[in-house]
Design a protein around this motif. Structure first.
Motif, PDB file in Angstrom:
ATOM      1  N   ASP A   1      34.087  15.640  22.882  1.00 51.92           N
ATOM      2  CA  ASP A   1      32.907  15.839  23.706  1.00 51.92           C
ATOM      3  C   ASP A   1      32.060  16.882  22.986  1.00 51.92           C
ATOM      4  OD1 ASP A   1      33.417  18.653  24.853  1.00 51.92           O
ATOM      5  OD2 ASP A   1      35.268  17.572  25.404  1.00 51.92           O
ATOM      6  N   PRO A   2      30.768  16.976  23.308  1.00 53.37           N
ATOM      7  CA  PRO A   2      29.888  17.855  22.511  1.00 53.37           C
ATOM      8  C   PRO A   2      30.271  19.326  22.517  1.00 53.37           C
ATOM      9  CG  PRO A   2      28.598  16.292  23.792  1.00 53.37           C
ATOM     10  CD  PRO A   2      30.003  16.177  24.269  1.00 53.37           C
ATOM     11  N   GLY A   3      31.125  19.759  23.424  1.00 47.75           N
ATOM     12  CA  GLY A   3      31.487  21.162  23.455  1.00 47.75           C
ATOM     13  C   GLY A   3      32.856  21.461  22.880  1.00 47.75           C
ATOM     14  N   THR A   4      33.530  20.455  22.350  1.00 44.69           N
ATOM     15  CA  THR A   4      34.891  20.629  21.848  1.00 44.69           C
ATOM     16  C   THR A   4      34.980  20.087  20.435  1.00 44.69           C
ATOM     17  OG1 THR A   4      35.707  20.300  24.106  1.00 44.69           O
ATOM     18  CG2 THR A   4      37.324  20.159  22.315  1.00 44.69           C
ATOM     19  N   ILE A   5      35.750  20.774  19.597  1.00 42.59           N
ATOM     20  CA  ILE A   5      35.912  20.321  18.217  1.00 42.59           C
ATOM     21  C   ILE A   5      37.365  20.535  17.787  1.00 42.59           C
ATOM     22  CG2 ILE A   5      35.306  22.543  17.147  1.00 42.59           C
ATOM     23  CD1 ILE A   5      33.718  20.883  15.043  1.00 42.59           C
ATOM     24  N   TYR A   6      37.913  19.555  17.065  1.00 40.66           N
ATOM     25  CA  TYR A   6      39.279  19.648  16.552  1.00 40.66           C
ATOM     26  C   TYR A   6      39.305  19.166  15.112  1.00 40.66           C
ATOM     27  CZ  TYR A   6      40.675  19.910  21.496  1.00 40.66           C
ATOM     28  OH  TYR A   6      40.809  20.261  22.816  1.00 40.66           O
ATOM     29  N   GLU A   7      40.332  19.611  14.414  1.00 39.71           N
ATOM     30  CA  GLU A   7      40.533  19.110  13.053  1.00 39.71           C
ATOM     31  C   GLU A   7      41.057  17.679  13.122  1.00 39.71           C
ATOM     32  OE1 GLU A   7      42.228  21.007   9.060  1.00 39.71           O
ATOM     33  OE2 GLU A   7      43.806  20.536  10.501  1.00 39.71           O
ATOM     34  N   CYS A   8      40.610  16.866  12.189  1.00 41.98           N
ATOM     35  CA  CYS A   8      41.042  15.470  12.131  1.00 41.98           C
ATOM     36  C   CYS A   8      42.543  15.425  11.842  1.00 41.98           C
ATOM     37  CB  CYS A   8      40.271  14.737  11.028  1.00 41.98           C
ATOM     38  SG  CYS A   8      40.248  12.952  11.219  1.00 41.98           S
ATOM     39  N   PRO A   9      43.322  14.739  12.656  1.00 47.00           N
ATOM     40  CA  PRO A   9      44.770  14.730  12.450  1.00 47.00           C
ATOM     41  C   PRO A   9      45.179  13.884  11.255  1.00 47.00           C
ATOM     42  CG  PRO A   9      44.183  13.277  14.254  1.00 47.00           C
ATOM     43  CD  PRO A   9      42.913  13.963  13.846  1.00 47.00           C
ATOM     44  N   ALA A  10      46.384  14.064  10.786  1.00 41.91           N
ATOM     45  CA  ALA A  10      46.915  13.260   9.685  1.00 41.91           C
ATOM     46  C   ALA A  10      46.991  11.799  10.108  1.00 41.91           C
ATOM     47  CB  ALA A  10      48.293  13.767   9.287  1.00 41.91           C
TER      48      ALA A  10
END
Length: 854
Positions: free
Chosen positions: A113-122
């Protein structure tokens, strides 16, 4: 310049706190970039590649110093100015708390969502602007934080495929070796006397034909005779040489006797009974002048196919194989039975052996009548003698009726024939009878064969008027038919009819009568075209009705019950499979073409992507000159679609033209021998299906090597597969009327036209279907363009897969003339168009060059 209650390039709704005034420099001073720490992903893993990202915010201290109060901007939203409205951040963008201007989700990360960011998983990759991680391709490796997968595993797949194909072809060679051993045994038995061509039993079983033709003529619609009042006889158990100069009607004589061309007058009798020879077409063999056969097949392959296609369908397979082995041994081809015919590029059998294969293709059909068009052309004198000796032997041992058009034979070759037919220019009879009696007859009319001169050469000199008659110094070649007519009637030839000046005057009057003025000639040519059209239409309808009736009614043919259409389909499919999958290097060469086309397009498209448009709240504050560009997405998917369509059409058409284009003359010969077109056509198309499938796999894999596709690979593959199907069908169609020398250039232009002009990109479909546009008169061309639907399908799937808000709007794609409702219909449209090309290709095969299919 200072402004009140506004910022440069746009008004700000609402009021500033404390009725403050600010300038553009105030604005710049308050903006700053902050770093946002990337949190653990939902699985609890710490980020490994990018631990923080930069985003646009404001300096709270500077704002307070200048008397502005921004307030708190919640995450997932942005506010560009202190007094502007808070707006939601679009999908694919990242807006943490206190964002003043949204930014695309960073590469290697994803924003659910526009307020959340995560690293792309393996196992996944996340390009710029990802709202969800994309699953890594099974030929790629994707570690945590991957933004662009390395799909070099595709090379491993290609190498593995090549190894697998090599193994399959190796296994095939082992199977072929076992089959060759079985054939060797049959050949040994045939040589030992167990073959079907060694004695008189086969001749006794075969129906013999004594053919008499009386006063047969052929007048063209323009009133010109190409054969007139020709009578003669062809006898069973004897071979006849047919000779004459250019325009004498040698081939026409065969066509009129067999019924392949309509006679204006005259009758044909078989064994004293007036009957059309066309009723026995399955018992007639015709050997064309050129050695028309599939050069990539072996001698055994060609003869076996011809035998199974034309012999009685009730014969057991072993019986047919034994017959073929007997013919191979009889023609002296046993030592080359497993050799390919060969061509200019690949060495095969010799010219004389190829000529014997040409004859063998008709002999295996067990004919009663064998007609040959210049069987010695292109051969040396020794090989010509060998071929004609074989013909004499066939006639005598098989009680077969044989006639051969022969040109300039050596004395020894000429002596192999029992009978002789000489035709005068214009299609009139000069002599027809035993070869041994010809010298006495010509001596009686003043043309004694000189010492040391070949009989055949002397007769040709007489037919062309190159020698002077000792009977009449005023002799002309137009007198020869009248001489022969008197001889047949038993009347003495005491003087040359219409000789001297009177004869020449009558001849000139006849020529003047035949000449037409240009208007009459033009009218007759129009009438001839109309006549040919309706004749062809009637013949095609009649053939189809007869063929359909034979299937539905299971009608038995009293002459010979040859294989039904389903059996013919199987035989043609088997032969097509031998053609396509005989050579490992040829098969792999085709795949290299498809791989190369896809790889080149992948390299050219690696920077072509799609990024959603900026929010409206951003674009309304951009300079007017740039506002349009701000409101548009960064979109290059349609360009990728053009490249993809060009590559598929180019590769597919190039390979598809070989399916029928390389064997049109073989098709004509087979059709003339009675092969129905539909089973042959369907067999060739179905055998090509694995080629289409493998081509689509190779192209798809090489295309994604560098291009950042985002939809499911299966969706992309299906689009390319359907487009390849259409491309092959286009190639089939082109090969039915374009020569082999020109089809490459025409195919390239065809691909460019359909992909670039009628692809729906430039001009766009919206412009094409605009009422009263310049394209209104031929807008239907876009409706029947396979690339137009392929590009639309690719665009809709790829943009939707990227997850931007653009694709969720009701008018998504409308600016280009696309519709989201067409996403599933596009593939069906491509399939229907491909089927349309197949129908056109079939009609081209059936209707074009009708004269060569008789």
């Amino acid at each position: 310049m200072s402004t009140t209650n506004q910022v440069p390039n746009g008004p700000i709704p609402g009021k500033l706190p404390n009725n403050a005034q600010f300038t553009g420099r105030d604005f710049e001073a308050m903006y700053e970039f902050r770093m946002y720490t990337v949190p653990k992903d939902p699985a609890g893993h710490e980020p490994t590649i990018r631990k923080s990202v930069r985003f646009a915010s404001f300096s709270e201290q500077t704002a307070r110093d200048r008397g502005y109060d921004w307030g708190t901007i919640p995450k997932g939203s942005f506010r560009m100015f202190p007094n502007s409205e808070t707006q939601p951040c679009p999908s694919g963008f990242f807006c943490p708390t206190n964002t003043t201007q949204p930014s695309y989700c960073a590469s290697g990360l994803y924003c659910p969502d526009p307020g959340t960011i995560y690293e792309c998983p393996a196992g996944f990759y996340c390009p710029f602007g990802s709202s969800q991680p994309s699953k890594c391709h099974f030929f790629a490796r994707c570690d945590s934080g991957t933004d662009k997968p390395t799909r070099f595993g595709i090379f491993g797949f290609v190498i593995g495929f090549a190894i697998l194909a090599s193994y399959v072809f190796y296994f095939k060679t082992k199977v072929d070796a076992r089959r060759r051993a079985s054939k060797e045994l049959l050949l040994q038995q045939a040589h030992a006397g167990y073959g079907v061509v060694s004695g008189g039993d086969a001749a006794a079983e075969r129906k013999s034909f004594d053919i008499e033709f009386d006063n047969i003529s052929r007048m063209l619609p323009n009133g010109r005779y190409i054969m007139k009042d020709v009578s003669g006889r062809l006898r069973a158990g004897r071979s006849a040489a047919v000779m004459g100069g250019s325009g004498a009607g040698k081939s026409t004589l065969f066509s009129l006797i067999t019924g392949k061309a309509p006679r204006t007058t005259g009758t044909v009798r078989i064994g004293k009974k007036e009957e059309e020879l066309s009723h026995y077409s399955k018992l007639i063999g015709y050997v064309p002048q050129e050695d028309i056969m599939l050069r990539e097949l072996t001698v055994s392959d060609i003869l076996n196919h011809s035998a199974h296609m034309r012999l009685d369908a009730n014969l057991a397979r072993d019986v047919v194989s034994t017959k073929v082995a007997g013919i191979i041994d009889f023609l002296g081809l046993a030592h080359v039975s497993d050799s390919i015919i060969g061509n200019e590029a690949e060495r095969g059998v010799s010219g004389g052996q190829r000529k014997r294969v040409n004859i063998g293709m008709e002999m295996v059909a067990d004919p009663s009548v064998l007609l040959l068009d210049e069987p010695t052309s292109g051969l040396d004198s020794s090989t010509s003698l060998d071929v004609c000796a074989q013909l004499r032997k066939i006639a005598e041992t098989q009680n077969m009726t044989i006639a051969a058009i022969i040109h300039s034979p050596s004395p020894a070759t000429f002596a192999q024939f029992h009978d002789l037919i000489l035709l005068v220019k214009g299609g009139r009879m000069g002599y027809c009878g035993p070869r041994e009696e010809a010298p006495a007859y010509f001596a009686s009319i003043g043309f004694k064969v000189p010492e040391g001169v070949s009989e055949s050469d002397h007769y040709m000199d007489v037919l062309t008027g190159a020698v002077v008659s000792s009977f009449d110094p005023e002799f002309t070649i137009d007198m020869l038919p009248e001489y022969w007519a008197k001889h047949v009637r038993g009347e003495p030839i005491t003087a040359a009819p219409e000789s001297g000046a009177a004869g020449r005057k009558k001849q000139a009057a006849a020529h003047a009568k035949e000449s037409k003025n240009p208007i009459v000639e033009f009218a007759m040519s129009i009438w001839e075209s109309i006549h040919d059209f309706f004749t062809t239409t009637f013949e095609v309808v009649q053939e189809f009705v007869t063929w359909l009736f034979s299937i539905v009614a299971c009608r038995h043919d009293p002459v010979r019950q040859t294989p039904n259409p389903f059996r013919i389909f199987a035989l043609c499919a088997k032969r097509a499979g031998l053609q396509v999958y005989r050579s490992l290097y040829g098969f792999l060469g085709d795949q290299i073409l498809h791989l190369g086309c896809g790889a080149f397009i992948s390299i050219a498209s690696q920077q072509m992507d799609y990024l959603g448009r900026q929010p409206e709240g951003v674009c309304q504050f951009t300079p007017i000159a740039l506002r349009y560009f701000c409101s548009q997405p960064i979109d290059h998917i349609r360009e990728v679609g053009i490249f993809m369509s060009l590559g598929v059409l180019f590769a597919g058409i190039s390979v598809g033209t070989q399916t029928f284009g390389n064997e049109r003359v073989v098709f004509w010969r087979d059709t003339a021998a009675g092969m129905p077109t539909l089973p042959y056509f369907l067999a060739k198309v179905i055998v090509d299906i694995p080629r289409v499938f493998v081509a689509a796999v190779m192209f798809s894999l090489s295309l994604i090597l560098f291009w950042p596709y985002r939809s499911q690979f299966l969706s992309l593959f299906v689009i390319i597969l359907f487009l390849y199907f259409a491309a092959f069908a286009m190639g089939y169609f082109l090969s039915t009327f374009v020569s082999r020398e020109s089809v490459g250039l025409v195919g390239t232009g065809f691909a460019l036209g359909w992909a670039l002009v009628f692809g729906g990109v430039t001009p766009s479909l919206k412009d094409v279907y605009e009422p009263n546009s310049v394209y209104s008169g031929f807008s239907f061309m876009w409706n029947v363009s396979a690339p137009r639907y392929a590009i639309e399908a690719l665009y809709l799937r790829e943009v939707t897969a990227r997850g931007f808000d653009d694709s969720s709007k009701p008018d998504f794609g409308a600016g280009f003339g696309y519709s989201i409702t067409m996403e599933d219909k596009d593939l069906a449209s491509i399939f229907y168009i491909a089927c349309g090309w197949l129908v056109l290709a079939f009609l081209g095969l059936k209707l074009l060059n009708r004269d060569k299919q008789k």
